[in-house]
Motif scaffolding. Structure first.
Motif, PDB file in Angstrom:
ATOM      1  N   LEU A 178      -7.774  -3.316  -3.817  1.00 42.11           N
ATOM      2  CA  LEU A 178      -8.277  -4.216  -4.839  1.00 42.11           C
ATOM      3  C   LEU A 178      -7.579  -4.136  -6.231  1.00 42.11           C
ATOM      4  O   LEU A 178      -7.214  -5.093  -6.737  1.00 42.11           O
ATOM      5  CB  LEU A 178      -9.633  -4.237  -4.847  1.00 42.11           C
ATOM      6  CG  LEU A 178     -10.498  -5.078  -5.638  1.00 42.11           C
ATOM      7  CD1 LEU A 178     -10.125  -6.656  -5.332  1.00 42.11           C
ATOM      8  CD2 LEU A 178     -11.910  -4.835  -5.531  1.00 42.11           C
ATOM      9  N   GLN A 179      -7.324  -2.872  -6.534  1.00 40.10           N
ATOM     10  CA  GLN A 179      -6.632  -2.606  -7.888  1.00 40.10           C
ATOM     11  C   GLN A 179      -5.280  -3.033  -7.838  1.00 40.10           C
ATOM     12  O   GLN A 179      -4.889  -3.811  -8.747  1.00 40.10           O
ATOM     13  CB  GLN A 179      -6.612  -0.958  -8.074  1.00 40.10           C
ATOM     14  CG  GLN A 179      -8.079  -0.536  -8.553  1.00 40.10           C
ATOM     15  CD  GLN A 179      -7.876   1.128  -8.920  1.00 40.10           C
ATOM     16  OE1 GLN A 179      -7.165   1.260  -9.774  1.00 40.10           O
ATOM     17  NE2 GLN A 179      -8.629   1.844  -8.179  1.00 40.10           N
ATOM     18  N   TRP A 180      -4.562  -3.045  -6.830  1.00 44.57           N
ATOM     19  CA  TRP A 180      -3.268  -3.557  -6.439  1.00 44.57           C
ATOM     20  C   TRP A 180      -3.362  -5.149  -6.682  1.00 44.57           C
ATOM     21  O   TRP A 180      -2.212  -5.661  -7.100  1.00 44.57           O
ATOM     22  CB  TRP A 180      -2.894  -3.022  -5.176  1.00 44.57           C
ATOM     23  CG  TRP A 180      -1.285  -3.262  -4.784  1.00 44.57           C
ATOM     24  CD1 TRP A 180      -0.171  -2.714  -5.177  1.00 44.57           C
ATOM     25  CD2 TRP A 180      -0.912  -4.274  -3.743  1.00 44.57           C
ATOM     26  NE1 TRP A 180       0.846  -2.969  -4.656  1.00 44.57           N
ATOM     27  CE2 TRP A 180       0.322  -4.118  -3.831  1.00 44.57           C
ATOM     28  CE3 TRP A 180      -1.516  -5.203  -3.010  1.00 44.57           C
ATOM     29  CZ2 TRP A 180       1.259  -4.934  -2.878  1.00 44.57           C
ATOM     30  CZ3 TRP A 180      -0.914  -6.198  -2.410  1.00 44.57           C
ATOM     31  CH2 TRP A 180       0.433  -5.827  -2.119  1.00 44.57           C
ATOM     32  N   ARG A 208       9.016  -9.604  -7.253  1.00 42.49           N
ATOM     33  CA  ARG A 208       9.736  -8.989  -6.293  1.00 42.49           C
ATOM     34  C   ARG A 208       9.140  -7.568  -5.742  1.00 42.49           C
ATOM     35  O   ARG A 208       9.511  -7.342  -4.452  1.00 42.49           O
ATOM     36  CB  ARG A 208      10.996  -8.840  -7.051  1.00 42.49           C
ATOM     37  CG  ARG A 208      11.689 -10.156  -7.407  1.00 42.49           C
ATOM     38  CD  ARG A 208      12.483 -10.690  -6.194  1.00 42.49           C
ATOM     39  NE  ARG A 208      13.408  -9.687  -5.652  1.00 42.49           N
ATOM     40  CZ  ARG A 208      14.144 -10.139  -4.509  1.00 42.49           C
ATOM     41  NH1 ARG A 208      13.755 -11.353  -3.746  1.00 42.49           N
ATOM     42  NH2 ARG A 208      14.809  -9.251  -4.001  1.00 42.49           N
ATOM     43  N   HIS A 209       8.358  -7.149  -6.501  1.00 41.11           N
ATOM     44  CA  HIS A 209       8.144  -5.673  -6.211  1.00 41.11           C
ATOM     45  C   HIS A 209       6.802  -5.064  -6.972  1.00 41.11           C
ATOM     46  O   HIS A 209       6.856  -5.205  -8.088  1.00 41.11           O
ATOM     47  CB  HIS A 209       9.257  -4.772  -6.717  1.00 41.11           C
ATOM     48  CG  HIS A 209       8.874  -3.186  -6.497  1.00 41.11           C
ATOM     49  ND1 HIS A 209       9.017  -2.381  -5.412  1.00 41.11           N
ATOM     50  CD2 HIS A 209       8.615  -2.450  -7.476  1.00 41.11           C
ATOM     51  CE1 HIS A 209       8.755  -1.192  -5.618  1.00 41.11           C
ATOM     52  NE2 HIS A 209       8.436  -1.150  -6.868  1.00 41.11           N
ATOM     53  N   VAL A 210       6.002  -4.643  -6.424  1.00 39.56           N
ATOM     54  CA  VAL A 210       4.732  -3.848  -7.178  1.00 39.56           C
ATOM     55  C   VAL A 210       4.603  -2.488  -6.243  1.00 39.56           C
ATOM     56  O   VAL A 210       4.631  -2.502  -5.111  1.00 39.56           O
ATOM     57  CB  VAL A 210       3.540  -4.810  -7.142  1.00 39.56           C
ATOM     58  CG1 VAL A 210       2.268  -4.152  -7.648  1.00 39.56           C
ATOM     59  CG2 VAL A 210       3.681  -6.064  -7.813  1.00 39.56           C
ATOM     60  N   ARG A 211       4.452  -1.540  -7.111  1.00 37.64           N
ATOM     61  CA  ARG A 211       4.268  -0.233  -6.915  1.00 37.64           C
ATOM     62  C   ARG A 211       3.004   0.383  -7.538  1.00 37.64           C
ATOM     63  O   ARG A 211       3.196   0.345  -8.931  1.00 37.64           O
ATOM     64  CB  ARG A 211       5.501   0.640  -6.761  1.00 37.64           C
ATOM     65  CG  ARG A 211       5.062   1.986  -6.272  1.00 37.64           C
ATOM     66  CD  ARG A 211       6.323   2.936  -6.693  1.00 37.64           C
ATOM     67  NE  ARG A 211       6.550   3.472  -7.988  1.00 37.64           N
ATOM     68  CZ  ARG A 211       5.922   4.155  -8.873  1.00 37.64           C
ATOM     69  NH1 ARG A 211       4.868   4.594  -8.286  1.00 37.64           N
ATOM     70  NH2 ARG A 211       6.148   4.619  -9.946  1.00 37.64           N
ATOM     71  N   THR A 212       2.121   0.939  -6.994  1.00 41.92           N
ATOM     72  CA  THR A 212       1.094   1.555  -7.626  1.00 41.92           C
ATOM     73  C   THR A 212       0.743   2.930  -7.081  1.00 41.92           C
ATOM     74  O   THR A 212       0.884   2.998  -5.675  1.00 41.92           O
ATOM     75  CB  THR A 212      -0.404   0.861  -7.901  1.00 41.92           C
ATOM     76  OG1 THR A 212      -0.851   0.704  -6.309  1.00 41.92           O
ATOM     77  CG2 THR A 212      -0.249  -0.339  -8.727  1.00 41.92           C
ATOM     78  N   GLN A 213       0.367   3.856  -7.875  1.00 45.07           N
ATOM     79  CA  GLN A 213      -0.192   5.340  -7.367  1.00 45.07           C
ATOM     80  C   GLN A 213      -1.718   5.256  -7.556  1.00 45.07           C
ATOM     81  O   GLN A 213      -2.077   5.282  -8.646  1.00 45.07           O
ATOM     82  CB  GLN A 213       0.344   6.458  -7.949  1.00 45.07           C
ATOM     83  CG  GLN A 213       1.886   6.577  -7.643  1.00 45.07           C
ATOM     84  CD  GLN A 213       2.395   7.727  -8.560  1.00 45.07           C
ATOM     85  OE1 GLN A 213       1.840   8.350  -9.513  1.00 45.07           O
ATOM     86  NE2 GLN A 213       3.769   8.013  -8.201  1.00 45.07           N
ATOM     87  N   LEU A 214      -2.336   5.440  -6.523  1.00 49.88           N
ATOM     88  CA  LEU A 214      -3.903   5.293  -6.694  1.00 49.88           C
ATOM     89  C   LEU A 214      -4.164   6.760  -7.024  1.00 49.88           C
ATOM     90  O   LEU A 214      -4.432   7.724  -6.225  1.00 49.88           O
ATOM     91  CB  LEU A 214      -4.600   5.114  -5.378  1.00 49.88           C
ATOM     92  CG  LEU A 214      -4.079   3.445  -5.092  1.00 49.88           C
ATOM     93  CD1 LEU A 214      -4.914   3.074  -3.671  1.00 49.88           C
ATOM     94  CD2 LEU A 214      -4.669   2.352  -6.128  1.00 49.88           C
ATOM     95  N   ARG A 215      -4.675   6.911  -8.185  1.00 44.71           N
ATOM     96  CA  ARG A 215      -5.157   8.306  -8.839  1.00 44.71           C
ATOM     97  C   ARG A 215      -6.599   8.546  -8.623  1.00 44.71           C
ATOM     98  O   ARG A 215      -7.107   9.576  -8.693  1.00 44.71           O
ATOM     99  CB  ARG A 215      -4.535   8.262 -10.181  1.00 44.71           C
ATOM    100  CG  ARG A 215      -2.972   8.203 -10.338  1.00 44.71           C
ATOM    101  CD  ARG A 215      -2.410   9.680 -10.482  1.00 44.71           C
ATOM    102  NE  ARG A 215      -0.982   9.481 -10.421  1.00 44.71           N
ATOM    103  CZ  ARG A 215      -0.235   9.457 -11.449  1.00 44.71           C
ATOM    104  NH1 ARG A 215      -0.617   9.448 -12.905  1.00 44.71           N
ATOM    105  NH2 ARG A 215       1.114   9.506 -11.458  1.00 44.71           N
ATOM    106  N   SER A 216      -7.380   7.259  -9.296  1.00 44.20           N
ATOM    107  CA  SER A 216      -8.916   7.607  -9.062  1.00 44.20           C
ATOM    108  C   SER A 216      -9.484   6.168  -8.667  1.00 44.20           C
ATOM    109  O   SER A 216      -8.936   5.335  -9.166  1.00 44.20           O
ATOM    110  CB  SER A 216      -9.270   7.713 -10.598  1.00 44.20           C
ATOM    111  OG  SER A 216      -8.841   9.086 -11.076  1.00 44.20           O
TER     112      SER A 216
END
Length: 140
Positions: free
Chosen positions: A59-61, A79-87
């Motif tokens: 959902l954050q993404w 073109r591109h989305v990258r996330t690191q779920l930290r919390s």
């Protein structure tokens, strides 16, 4: 003729903010068939080590995508989305998604824009840092 989107390194794009909780998570779960207990039940969230039920990481993404789509002009594309779920985002949290332009390139009639992405809660706690690349036509 539509004017191309003009940005420079260091520019901030308009942020996206959403307060989340069980109503938002339930709608997201319905669309994605993601009825997982830790997203719906406080006891399940606590059993998993959280203070309550938690929001879906994707959902954050998705909020990143909403921010980018709201900002991009017609013909623009992600073109591109990258996330690191930290919390996790907790029930009642206000999620703020922001982005800063880190690079702008042009070629073949396309402006390519790289962004640093940040999802934080109302206390400024980092939820999901990341990056994105979008493209916009130089002329239409």
């Amino acid at each position: 003729m539509t004017e191309p989107l003009t940005v420079a390194v260091g520019d901030q794009i308009p942020a996206f903010t959403r307060t989340t909780g069980l109503h938002e998570w339930n709608r997201y779960a319905a669309v994605n068939d993601e009825f997982v207990s830790i997203h719906m039940d406080d006891e399940a969230g606590r059993a998993a080590g959280f203070p309550s039920a938690i929001g879906m990481g994707r959902l954050q993404w998705s909020y990143v995508h909403v921010m980018l789509r709201s900002w991009l002009p017609p013909g623009g594309r992600i073109r591109h989305v990258r996330t690191q779920l930290r919390s996790p985002n907790l029930k009642g949290a206000t999620v703020n998604v922001s982005a800063t332009v880190t690079a702008v390139r042009e070629g073949d009639g396309i402006r390519t824009i790289d962004l640093d992405i940040m999802c934080v809660d109302q206390d400024g706690s980092q939820l999901a840092p990341g990056s994105a690349t979008v493209e916009v036509p130089l002329a239409s």
